[in-house]
Design an enzyme around this catalytic site. Structure first.
Site, PDB file in Angstrom:
ATOM      1  N   ASP A 178       0.810  -1.216   0.000  1.00 50.44           N
ATOM      2  CA  ASP A 178       0.000   0.000   0.000  1.00 50.44           C
ATOM      3  C   ASP A 178       0.842   1.262   0.000  1.00 50.44           C
ATOM      4  O   ASP A 178       2.052   1.234   0.314  1.00 50.44           O
ATOM      5  CB  ASP A 178      -0.954   0.001   1.195  1.00 50.44           C
ATOM      6  CG  ASP A 178      -0.230  -0.022   2.539  1.00 50.44           C
ATOM      7  OD1 ASP A 178       0.729  -0.814   2.673  1.00 50.44           O
ATOM      8  OD2 ASP A 178      -0.612   0.732   3.456  1.00 50.44           O
ATOM      9  N   GLU A 245       0.222  -1.165   5.776  1.00 51.01           N
ATOM     10  CA  GLU A 245       1.271  -0.631   6.651  1.00 51.01           C
ATOM     11  C   GLU A 245       1.052   0.836   6.951  1.00 51.01           C
ATOM     12  O   GLU A 245       1.295   1.303   8.067  1.00 51.01           O
ATOM     13  CB  GLU A 245       2.647  -0.836   6.003  1.00 51.01           C
ATOM     14  CG  GLU A 245       3.834  -0.550   6.920  1.00 51.01           C
ATOM     15  CD  GLU A 245       4.269   0.919   6.931  1.00 51.01           C
ATOM     16  OE1 GLU A 245       5.042   1.311   7.823  1.00 51.01           O
ATOM     17  OE2 GLU A 245       3.827   1.674   6.022  1.00 51.01           O
TER      18      GLU A 245
END
Length: 591
Positions: A178, A245
């Site tokens: 991400d 994350e």
């Protein structure tokens, strides 16, 4: 001690045997003028070093630095030397650079932004990761043919490249899929569109080009090319890639950690390398800074309540006014910060003192004596803390990031609150941070006649009836303790292997011989990574991405803001790094 020094001063021919610790204590009680006179008058002033060896004091100060920041030689694979040499030639070609640019650019062109309010992984918002997964399968066919893939919690990726020796602990490489969001209001500020993956002949532009698709694609590119060269590992290599994350990793890395603990067991990996610092010039020397620790974190919600009413009849203090004064109390009283021997930041400072020519003579002198002398340590930190960023890495910090209160201009606010973000020093804890916050605001709570509750405990009552309440609580998901510090001494084989790998990569990419072109120093991450969930998997966790311009715990320019980009040259070097790391660990004597 002062009497002994006076006698030495009177007898210039006498050899004084004084340890660095005693010398430091002597300096504390003898004036600087006396010390200068002593140095001039004593023709043979000697210091006792370990093992009974005596050397002149001037040379003793130089020798003190000998073991402060020991360096290893570059570590070039030997058993795997043939394929390593072959791949270095491959990575030096224009054809491979073009291939690497295509790999990373294609990943950047797939938006994988994560937001705080995306809900459970069953929500459609998470389906944005499916195109990335399809892209990885298409771009790295040999990797997907030879590595075992397990999908964890819908979008987490766990790859296992099985080695021939199952008794060896695997190497764990981690990177997240991400990226942080791009604000629509900032799109016009980008030199090239944020999800274009545009290559201008020098840099690859776009969100994730540095953080952290360069890490994920760098790992996969290295393995794909190694498979093309016929390499078969002796030691198992595992890739774990989370997908959230940037919003704390509770769905991705947390689930991956549980799966890996079940499969490989506690302390089941020989070492772990995740995203993190890189290398850059500091004080006139190129220094790589693998982070051996991470600061903890705590978000404290400070909430004040008081009676409402019409604003035409105001009390002396509204909820917002009282909250403002409480927040001023925070900023007037930052945490006390001290450099602690043995901490990651202390080790970084030692490395700078020994190896960086741009460090001032006074700072160098103080750091060389600091191991034995409190006064020298305090003098060193005073100079180091002139750099605000370094000071923030050392101590617990506080930042007032969110504030809210009031609903209408003619209505007294019945409540107001703010969130204070703390990044907790490796030498502190969540509980110590809470205690300090509680004590910091107690007197003001009493002054405002507020009933005070903090973290579920009743702190103090005031004259009945109280005017209102003050409440401190954990915001969001509670606190995170500082990470365990990874060993980095001369007997810490994983750190030494990583250091040698960094040097071999840096040198081979530039056709440099020797090991002095780049210095490797332990350091710390200012933020938190997915490794927060991986502490039980290994004692040897390193946050290091080999990105240029990312030394000292900092990140490359453009990370989490506009114009994120990475040079194609540096991305190829990252692929070299992961190649060299895998080959070195594969043939090492690590357990």
């Amino acid at each position: 001690m002062s009497q002994a020094l006076e006698k030495v001063d009177e007898l210039p021919g006498v050899h004084a045997r004084i340890s660095p610790t005693k010398l430091c204590k002597a300096k504390a009680v003898v004036s600087k003028i006396a010390l200068v006179a002593l140095a001039i008058s004593v023709s043979a002033y000697f210091v006792k070093r370990p093992f009974g060896v005596t050397v002149p004091i001037g040379r003793a100060l130089e020798d003190t630095s000998a073991d402060l920041c020991p360096q290893v030689d570059e570590l070039i694979p030997e058993k795997n030397g043939v394929i390593w040499e072959s791949l270095q030639d491959t990575y030096s070609t224009e054809e491979f650079e073009a291939r690497a640019v295509d790999w990373l650019g294609g990943a950047v062109r797939i938006p994988t932004e994560t937001f705080d309010d995306m809900g459970d992984v069953t929500e459609p918002a998470w389906e944005k990761f499916l195109p990335l997964h399809n892209y990885l399968k298409e771009s790295f066919p040999l990797l997907h043919l030879n590595l075992e893939l397990t999908i964890v919690n819908t979008y987490g990726l766990l790859y296992v490249w099985k080695g021939s020796d199952s008794t060896l602990k695997p190497l764990l490489l981690t990177a997240h899929q991400d990226v942080v969001p791009v604000l629509n209001t900032t799109i016009d500020e980008w030199q090239h569109p944020p999800f274009s993956g545009y290559f201008d002949g020098e840099k690859i532009w776009g969100r994730g080009s540095c953080d952290d698709k360069s890490g994920l694609i760098g790992i996969m590119s290295a393995i794909e090319v190694m498979l093309e060269g016929g390499f078969k590992p002796t030691r198992t290599v595992v890739i774990a890639s989370g997908f959230d994350e940037e919003v704390s990793g509770m769905r991705g890395a947390s689930s991956l950690a549980t799966t890996m603990l079940e499969r490989f067991g506690e302390n089941g990996f020989t070492m772990l390398v995740d995203e993190g610092s890189g290398y850059g010039e500091s004080y006139g020397r190129v220094i790589a800074v693998p982070a051996i620790g991470e600061k903890g974190s705590l978000n404290v919600r400070v909430k004040v309540t008081s009676p409402g009413g019409h604003s035409s009849l105001p009390p002396p203090h509204t909820s917002i006014g009282m909250l403002a004064e409480l927040l001023v109390q925070y900023e007037k009283h930052p945490f006390e910060v001290h450099l602690t021997r043995g901490s990651p930041t202390y080790k970084s400072a030692q490395c700078m003192a020994q190896h960086a020519p741009g460090v001032s003579p006074s700072l160098k002198k103080h750091l060389l004596l600091a191991e034995h002398c409190d006064k020298a340590l305090r003098a060193a930190e005073q100079e180091l803390f002139m750099n605000r960023a370094f000071m923030s890495l050392v101590g617990t910090t506080q930042a007032i990031d969110i504030v809210e209160g009031g609903v209408k201009v003619n209505a007294l606010p019945e409540q107001a609150w703010a969130i204070v973000n703390h990044r907790i020093s490796t030498e502190s804890s969540v509980s110590a941070t809470k205690v300090r916050d509680i004590e910091l605001l107690e007197s003001l709570a009493n002054n405002f006649n507020l009933s005070y509750t903090a973290f579920g405990a009743h702190i103090s009552d005031v004259d009945a009836p109280s005017y209102g309440t003050l409440t401190l609580s954990d915001a969001f998901q509670g606190g995170l303790e500082p990470a365990p510090v990874t060993p980095s001494g001369t007997d810490a084989a994983p750190f030494q292997l990583l250091s040698g790998t960094i040097k071999a990569t840096y040198n081979s990419h530039r056709n440099i011989l020797g090991s002095d072109a780049i210095i490797v120093s332990p350091g710390i991450m200012s933020g938190n990574t997915d490794t927060r969930f991986y502490w039980k998997l290994t004692d040897h966790i390193f946050r290091y991405g080999h990105q240029e311009g990312a030394g000292g715990g900092s990140l490359p320019s453009g990370v989490h803001t506009v114009n994120e980009a990475i040079s194609a040259n540096n991305f190829v070097e990252i692929i070299r790094f992961f190649t060299t790391l895998i080959l070195n660990v594969d043939e090492s004597s690590l357990p």
